[in-house]
Design a protein around this motif. Sequence first.
Motif, PDB file in Angstrom:
ATOM      1  N   VAL A  79     -11.294  11.346  -0.942  1.00  0.00           N
ATOM      2  CA  VAL A  79     -10.866  11.203   0.447  1.00  0.00           C
ATOM      3  C   VAL A  79     -11.517   9.959   1.040  1.00  0.00           C
ATOM      4  O   VAL A  79     -12.610   9.551   0.633  1.00  0.00           O
ATOM      5  CB  VAL A  79     -11.214  12.441   1.299  1.00  0.00           C
ATOM      6  CG1 VAL A  79     -10.488  13.673   0.805  1.00  0.00           C
ATOM      7  CG2 VAL A  79     -12.709  12.691   1.326  1.00  0.00           C
ATOM      8  N   LYS A  80     -10.834   9.393   2.001  1.00  0.00           N
ATOM      9  CA  LYS A  80     -11.272   8.142   2.620  1.00  0.00           C
ATOM     10  C   LYS A  80     -11.859   8.421   3.995  1.00  0.00           C
ATOM     11  O   LYS A  80     -11.257   9.109   4.812  1.00  0.00           O
ATOM     12  CB  LYS A  80     -10.077   7.187   2.736  1.00  0.00           C
ATOM     13  CG  LYS A  80     -10.398   5.822   3.337  1.00  0.00           C
ATOM     14  CD  LYS A  80      -9.148   4.961   3.341  1.00  0.00           C
ATOM     15  CE  LYS A  80      -9.409   3.574   3.877  1.00  0.00           C
ATOM     16  NZ  LYS A  80      -8.180   2.743   3.879  1.00  0.00           N
ATOM     17  N   ILE A  81     -13.035   7.856   4.249  1.00  0.00           N
ATOM     18  CA  ILE A  81     -13.726   7.985   5.524  1.00  0.00           C
ATOM     19  C   ILE A  81     -14.000   6.582   6.068  1.00  0.00           C
ATOM     20  O   ILE A  81     -14.404   5.691   5.321  1.00  0.00           O
ATOM     21  CB  ILE A  81     -15.069   8.733   5.371  1.00  0.00           C
ATOM     22  CG1 ILE A  81     -14.841  10.150   4.845  1.00  0.00           C
ATOM     23  CG2 ILE A  81     -15.827   8.743   6.696  1.00  0.00           C
ATOM     24  CD1 ILE A  81     -14.146  11.080   5.788  1.00  0.00           C
ATOM     25  N   ARG A 132     -19.524   4.982  -2.015  1.00  0.00           N
ATOM     26  CA  ARG A 132     -18.975   6.249  -2.504  1.00  0.00           C
ATOM     27  C   ARG A 132     -20.086   7.287  -2.565  1.00  0.00           C
ATOM     28  O   ARG A 132     -21.212   6.987  -2.944  1.00  0.00           O
ATOM     29  CB  ARG A 132     -18.383   6.066  -3.906  1.00  0.00           C
ATOM     30  CG  ARG A 132     -17.688   7.316  -4.467  1.00  0.00           C
ATOM     31  CD  ARG A 132     -17.343   7.119  -5.928  1.00  0.00           C
ATOM     32  NE  ARG A 132     -18.530   7.184  -6.772  1.00  0.00           N
ATOM     33  CZ  ARG A 132     -18.579   6.770  -8.042  1.00  0.00           C
ATOM     34  NH1 ARG A 132     -17.506   6.227  -8.595  1.00  0.00           N
ATOM     35  NH2 ARG A 132     -19.705   6.875  -8.750  1.00  0.00           N
ATOM     36  N   LEU A 135     -15.186  17.035  -4.548  1.00  0.00           N
ATOM     37  CA  LEU A 135     -14.904  16.187  -3.394  1.00  0.00           C
ATOM     38  C   LEU A 135     -15.734  14.911  -3.427  1.00  0.00           C
ATOM     39  O   LEU A 135     -16.958  14.948  -3.466  1.00  0.00           O
ATOM     40  CB  LEU A 135     -15.198  16.949  -2.096  1.00  0.00           C
ATOM     41  CG  LEU A 135     -14.888  16.214  -0.794  1.00  0.00           C
ATOM     42  CD1 LEU A 135     -13.387  15.926  -0.678  1.00  0.00           C
ATOM     43  CD2 LEU A 135     -15.353  17.025   0.410  1.00  0.00           C
ATOM     44  N   LEU A 139     -16.192  11.218  -1.373  1.00  0.00           N
ATOM     45  CA  LEU A 139     -15.867  10.433  -0.189  1.00  0.00           C
ATOM     46  C   LEU A 139     -15.957   8.950  -0.523  1.00  0.00           C
ATOM     47  O   LEU A 139     -16.957   8.487  -1.089  1.00  0.00           O
ATOM     48  CB  LEU A 139     -16.832  10.746   0.956  1.00  0.00           C
ATOM     49  CG  LEU A 139     -16.979  12.191   1.416  1.00  0.00           C
ATOM     50  CD1 LEU A 139     -17.850  12.247   2.665  1.00  0.00           C
ATOM     51  CD2 LEU A 139     -15.624  12.820   1.682  1.00  0.00           C
ATOM     52  N   TYR A 140     -14.919   8.223  -0.158  1.00  0.00           N
ATOM     53  CA  TYR A 140     -14.940   6.767  -0.243  1.00  0.00           C
ATOM     54  C   TYR A 140     -15.132   6.238   1.172  1.00  0.00           C
ATOM     55  O   TYR A 140     -14.328   6.523   2.066  1.00  0.00           O
ATOM     56  CB  TYR A 140     -13.660   6.241  -0.884  1.00  0.00           C
ATOM     57  CG  TYR A 140     -13.575   6.561  -2.356  1.00  0.00           C
ATOM     58  CD1 TYR A 140     -14.217   5.758  -3.297  1.00  0.00           C
ATOM     59  CD2 TYR A 140     -12.897   7.681  -2.812  1.00  0.00           C
ATOM     60  CE1 TYR A 140     -14.174   6.057  -4.653  1.00  0.00           C
ATOM     61  CE2 TYR A 140     -12.844   7.998  -4.169  1.00  0.00           C
ATOM     62  CZ  TYR A 140     -13.480   7.176  -5.080  1.00  0.00           C
ATOM     63  OH  TYR A 140     -13.440   7.481  -6.418  1.00  0.00           O
ATOM     64  N   LEU A 141     -16.196   5.493   1.378  1.00  0.00           N
ATOM     65  CA  LEU A 141     -16.602   5.055   2.705  1.00  0.00           C
ATOM     66  C   LEU A 141     -16.197   3.603   2.939  1.00  0.00           C
ATOM     67  O   LEU A 141     -16.513   2.726   2.131  1.00  0.00           O
ATOM     68  CB  LEU A 141     -18.112   5.194   2.865  1.00  0.00           C
ATOM     69  CG  LEU A 141     -18.714   6.547   2.470  1.00  0.00           C
ATOM     70  CD1 LEU A 141     -20.235   6.508   2.605  1.00  0.00           C
ATOM     71  CD2 LEU A 141     -18.123   7.673   3.311  1.00  0.00           C
ATOM     72  N   LEU A 150     -21.602  12.924   7.706  1.00  0.00           N
ATOM     73  CA  LEU A 150     -20.359  12.891   6.935  1.00  0.00           C
ATOM     74  C   LEU A 150     -19.838  14.307   6.681  1.00  0.00           C
ATOM     75  O   LEU A 150     -18.626  14.553   6.755  1.00  0.00           O
ATOM     76  CB  LEU A 150     -20.584  12.165   5.609  1.00  0.00           C
ATOM     77  CG  LEU A 150     -20.936  10.677   5.706  1.00  0.00           C
ATOM     78  CD1 LEU A 150     -21.279  10.128   4.330  1.00  0.00           C
ATOM     79  CD2 LEU A 150     -19.785   9.884   6.324  1.00  0.00           C
ATOM     80  N   VAL A 160     -16.150  15.843   7.720  1.00  0.00           N
ATOM     81  CA  VAL A 160     -15.221  16.458   6.766  1.00  0.00           C
ATOM     82  C   VAL A 160     -14.846  17.865   7.212  1.00  0.00           C
ATOM     83  O   VAL A 160     -13.677  18.269   7.138  1.00  0.00           O
ATOM     84  CB  VAL A 160     -15.843  16.477   5.351  1.00  0.00           C
ATOM     85  CG1 VAL A 160     -14.986  17.309   4.401  1.00  0.00           C
ATOM     86  CG2 VAL A 160     -15.980  15.055   4.811  1.00  0.00           C
TER      87      VAL A 160
END
Length: 209
Positions: A19-21, A77, A84, A86-88, A182, A186
């Motif tokens: 998922v992209k943040i 990342r 899960l 996260l790509y930051l 973060l 989410v």
Amino acid sequence: MDSKKDSDRGPSAQAPTPVKIVIAGGFGAGKTTLVAAVSEIEPLTTEAAMTSASVGVDDLSALPHKTTTTVAMDFGRITLDSDLILYLFGTPGQDRFWFMWDDLCRGAIGAVVLVDTRRLGDCFAAVDYFEQRELPFVVAINCFDGVLAHAVEDVREALMIPAHISVLVGDARVRGSAKSILIELVQQALVRAVAALGARNGDAARSTP
């Protein structure tokens, strides 16, 4: 044979969901620092040295020791769980780079708006951006030097943040603190997605003859 092996691996062997943040906020609010603090890979940064060309353009009155600035994006990342990742994506803070925001935010499930209370006005643009696009976000007050200069509710009121949006306190330099921010984002994005799905299913049920 390969397909049989895959079927024998069980749920725990499934590929994690990416998922992209987006990490946003004003100039010098700590976006690059937060990405670097939590990333499990060497973060990609696009830091450029600040030169005399920025005089009169970038306000350094509260940041006398700042010598570089993000001119494109930061990338990192972090794996939150076995399923899960996260790509930051950290945005540039100055308004002259805002044309990049649409591309950086495309496909994101949510955003963190980092706040430097010494320059609270710099955060309004990011808050407005995500509100207008109805993208879930949380506001995180970055405690520089570990000091919370203003009460959370005072910051909420000053930025006109609705009650359903979390205003958090953290330190972008500390991995655990940044990770907690973060996780909160989410969780809120998930709640919102479930609510939206329920609303769509309800609309579909009512429209069925």
